[in-house]
Design an enzyme around this catalytic site. Structure first.
Site, PDB file in Angstrom:
ATOM      1  N   TYR A  42     -20.066  34.713  27.264  1.00 31.12           N
ATOM      2  CA  TYR A  42     -18.994  35.594  27.470  1.00 31.12           C
ATOM      3  C   TYR A  42     -17.935  35.328  26.406  1.00 31.12           C
ATOM      4  O   TYR A  42     -17.153  36.151  26.093  1.00 31.12           O
ATOM      5  CB  TYR A  42     -18.462  35.493  28.827  1.00 31.12           C
ATOM      6  CG  TYR A  42     -19.074  36.348  29.756  1.00 31.12           C
ATOM      7  CD1 TYR A  42     -20.568  36.233  30.050  1.00 31.12           C
ATOM      8  CD2 TYR A  42     -18.326  37.261  30.640  1.00 31.12           C
ATOM      9  CE1 TYR A  42     -21.225  37.146  31.081  1.00 31.12           C
ATOM     10  CE2 TYR A  42     -18.849  38.081  31.484  1.00 31.12           C
ATOM     11  CZ  TYR A  42     -20.353  38.017  31.745  1.00 31.12           C
ATOM     12  OH  TYR A  42     -21.078  38.846  32.685  1.00 31.12           O
ATOM     13  N   ASP A 101     -34.822  31.417  35.371  1.00 30.05           N
ATOM     14  CA  ASP A 101     -35.612  32.461  35.766  1.00 30.05           C
ATOM     15  C   ASP A 101     -36.479  32.356  37.220  1.00 30.05           C
ATOM     16  O   ASP A 101     -36.812  32.988  38.065  1.00 30.05           O
ATOM     17  CB  ASP A 101     -36.777  32.895  34.892  1.00 30.05           C
ATOM     18  CG  ASP A 101     -37.399  31.685  34.154  1.00 30.05           C
ATOM     19  OD1 ASP A 101     -37.106  30.411  34.368  1.00 30.05           O
ATOM     20  OD2 ASP A 101     -38.493  31.992  33.238  1.00 30.05           O
ATOM     21  N   ASP A 135     -23.627  35.367  36.676  1.00 23.37           N
ATOM     22  CA  ASP A 135     -23.430  36.936  36.793  1.00 23.37           C
ATOM     23  C   ASP A 135     -24.580  37.559  37.396  1.00 23.37           C
ATOM     24  O   ASP A 135     -24.561  38.349  38.341  1.00 23.37           O
ATOM     25  CB  ASP A 135     -23.000  37.585  35.418  1.00 23.37           C
ATOM     26  CG  ASP A 135     -22.783  39.049  35.399  1.00 23.37           C
ATOM     27  OD1 ASP A 135     -22.082  39.240  36.338  1.00 23.37           O
ATOM     28  OD2 ASP A 135     -23.121  39.837  34.644  1.00 23.37           O
TER      29      ASP A 135
HETATM   30  C1  IPM Z   1     -18.500  40.198  37.575  1.00 20.96           C
HETATM   31  C2  IPM Z   1     -18.645  41.485  36.644  1.00 20.96           C
HETATM   32  C3  IPM Z   1     -17.906  41.077  35.577  1.00 20.96           C
HETATM   33  C4  IPM Z   1     -18.451  40.064  34.814  1.00 20.96           C
HETATM   34  C5  IPM Z   1     -17.650  42.305  34.604  1.00 20.96           C
HETATM   35  C6  IPM Z   1     -16.744  43.645  35.244  1.00 20.96           C
HETATM   36  C7  IPM Z   1     -16.684  42.016  33.292  1.00 20.96           C
HETATM   37  O1  IPM Z   1     -19.948  42.071  36.526  1.00 20.96           O
HETATM   38  O2  IPM Z   1     -17.357  39.737  38.036  1.00 20.96           O
HETATM   39  O3  IPM Z   1     -19.702  39.749  37.797  1.00 20.96           O
HETATM   40  O4  IPM Z   1     -19.419  40.500  34.133  1.00 20.96           O
HETATM   41  O5  IPM Z   1     -18.223  38.953  34.694  1.00 20.96           O
HETATM   42 MG    MG Z   2     -21.349  41.032  37.503  1.00 21.28          MG
END
Ligand code: IPM
Ligand code: MG
Length: 368
Positions: A142, A225, A249
């Site tokens: 990220y 996975d 995520d």
């Molecule tokens: C989450 C969301 C966020 C992420 C987005 C909205 C940036 O999907 O909090 O899981 O990817 O972290």
């Molecule tokens: Mg998310």
């Protein structure tokens, strides 16, 4: 002593509607439990962009840093889809996470008895499910550099970088082990050590932290996975899962859906302790801004309310009151109250966002 302070960033879409119900509960604590929070409100996401041309104003960032905790609703919506990447609503949320250094994202996936039929999985697979995903939130792909869209020869190339330092891995591992000690004492760490060097380091560091500091906790490792597969096959084998930002995520969305409704699940994002001993913290529902139902009183406020319960537990040391809120939620669900997202094929009449909030307040009253 000063009252505990909360900065509310309700955001976009259904954010303000679900947050309105949390505000009722905050007021309830003032009236019925003589616990007063100093509440301030500000903008994040698309609404902040509309007003300031940025999804998070510097002043808002400063207020978030100074508050005892932040409660966030949701950000984003189709209106903002065409904006430049750098000012998209999500960037506001990502900046909060990064600058507050909220490295440990706690995402419980809990199946409420009254809703076990809602899962797409068989009831016996999910009934009683109670797992906690700890997602690393401030690093990994990220945020890693280099990143961007570049030109190489006669074509474009999109680049993101998965990057983890030992200390970043160690601190989130500690959060997971600490939580496990207060739960069923089991941690499963997930990565792709079979294909990624960052995964090899992740596995080594989690194991080292375990052996040196937490060898009373049962630790296992799984490729992410395979972890996804095991989560759908038999999720009750897990207690705490610790994983990186991107895998977390994905896996947390998967885990959320096991429980039947995304509208039910809270999250806490925690950083290092501040001067007053409280962790830097932001609490938000796992669901998004649901622009398709915004403004219609259809949204389920429970995830946001349970996020406030997590704030009571992790920021304000009010575990008993957190449990009180959680039990009030369980009670109204057991009574059969359902918002539109919880309507099964057999139908019935859903309650509105506000009615759900009021019913939870009534259940809180009854708890006194
Ligand atoms: C989450 C969301 C966020 C992420 C987005 C909205 C940036 O999907 O909090 O899981 O990817 O972290
Ligand atoms: Mg998310």
């Amino acid at each position: 002593m000063a009252n505990p302070s909360i900065l509310i960033l309700a955001g976009d879409g259904i954010g303000p509607e679900v947050m309105a119900e949390v505000k009722k509960i905050i007021a309830w604590f003032g009236q019925k439990r003589a616990i007063t929070f100093d509440v301030a409100e500000d903008l994040v996401g698309g609404c902040a962009y509309d007003k300031f041309g940025t999804p998070l104003h510097d002043d808002t960032m400063a207020r978030a840093q100074a508050a005892d905790c932040v409660l966030l609703g949701a950000v984003g919506g189709p209106k903002y889809d065409k904006l430049d990447f750098s000012v998209k609503p999500e960037r506001g949320l990502l900046r909060l996470r990064k600058e507050m250094d909220l490295y440990a994202n706690l995402r419980p996936a809990q199946c409420f008895d009254a809703l076990a039929d809602f899962s797409s999985l068989k009831k016996d697979v999910v009934a009683g499910l109670d797992i906690m995903i700890v997602r690393e939130l401030t690093s990994g792909v990220y945020f890693g550099e280099p990143r961007g869209i570049f030109t190489e020869g006669n074509e474009r190339v999109g680049i993101n970088t998965q990057r983890y330092t030992e200390s970043e891995i160690a601190r989130v591992a500690r959060s997971a082990f600490e939580l496990a000690r207060r739960r069923r004492n089991k941690v499963c760490s997930m990565e792709k050590a079979n294909v990624m060097e960052s995964g090899i380091l992740w596995r080594e560091v989690v194991q080292e932290v375990h052996d040196k500091e937490y060898n009373d906790v049962e630790l296992s490792h799984m490729y992410a996975d395979a972890g996804a597969m095991q989560l759908t096959r038999w999720p009750k084998q897990f207690d705490v899962i610790v994983t990186d930002n991107l895998f977390g995520d994905l896996l947390s969305d998967l885990a959320a859906m096991l429980t039947g409704s995304l509208g039910m699940l809270p999250s806490a994002s925690l950083g290092a302790p501040m001067k007053n001993g409280r962790p830097k913290a932001l609490y938000e529902p796992v669901h998004g801004s649901a622009p398709d139902i915004a403004g219609q009183g259809k949204a389920n406020p429970i995830a946001c309310i349970l996020s406030f319960a997590m704030a009571l537990r992790y920021s304000f040391d009010m575990g008993a009151d957190a449990t009180r809120v959680e039990q009030a939620v369980e009670k109204v669900l057991a009574q059969g109250l359902r918002t539109a997202d919880l309507m099964g094929p057999e139908g019935g009449k859903p309650v509105s966002t506000g009615q759900m909030g009021d019913a939870i307040i009534a259940a809180l009253d009854a708890s006194l």
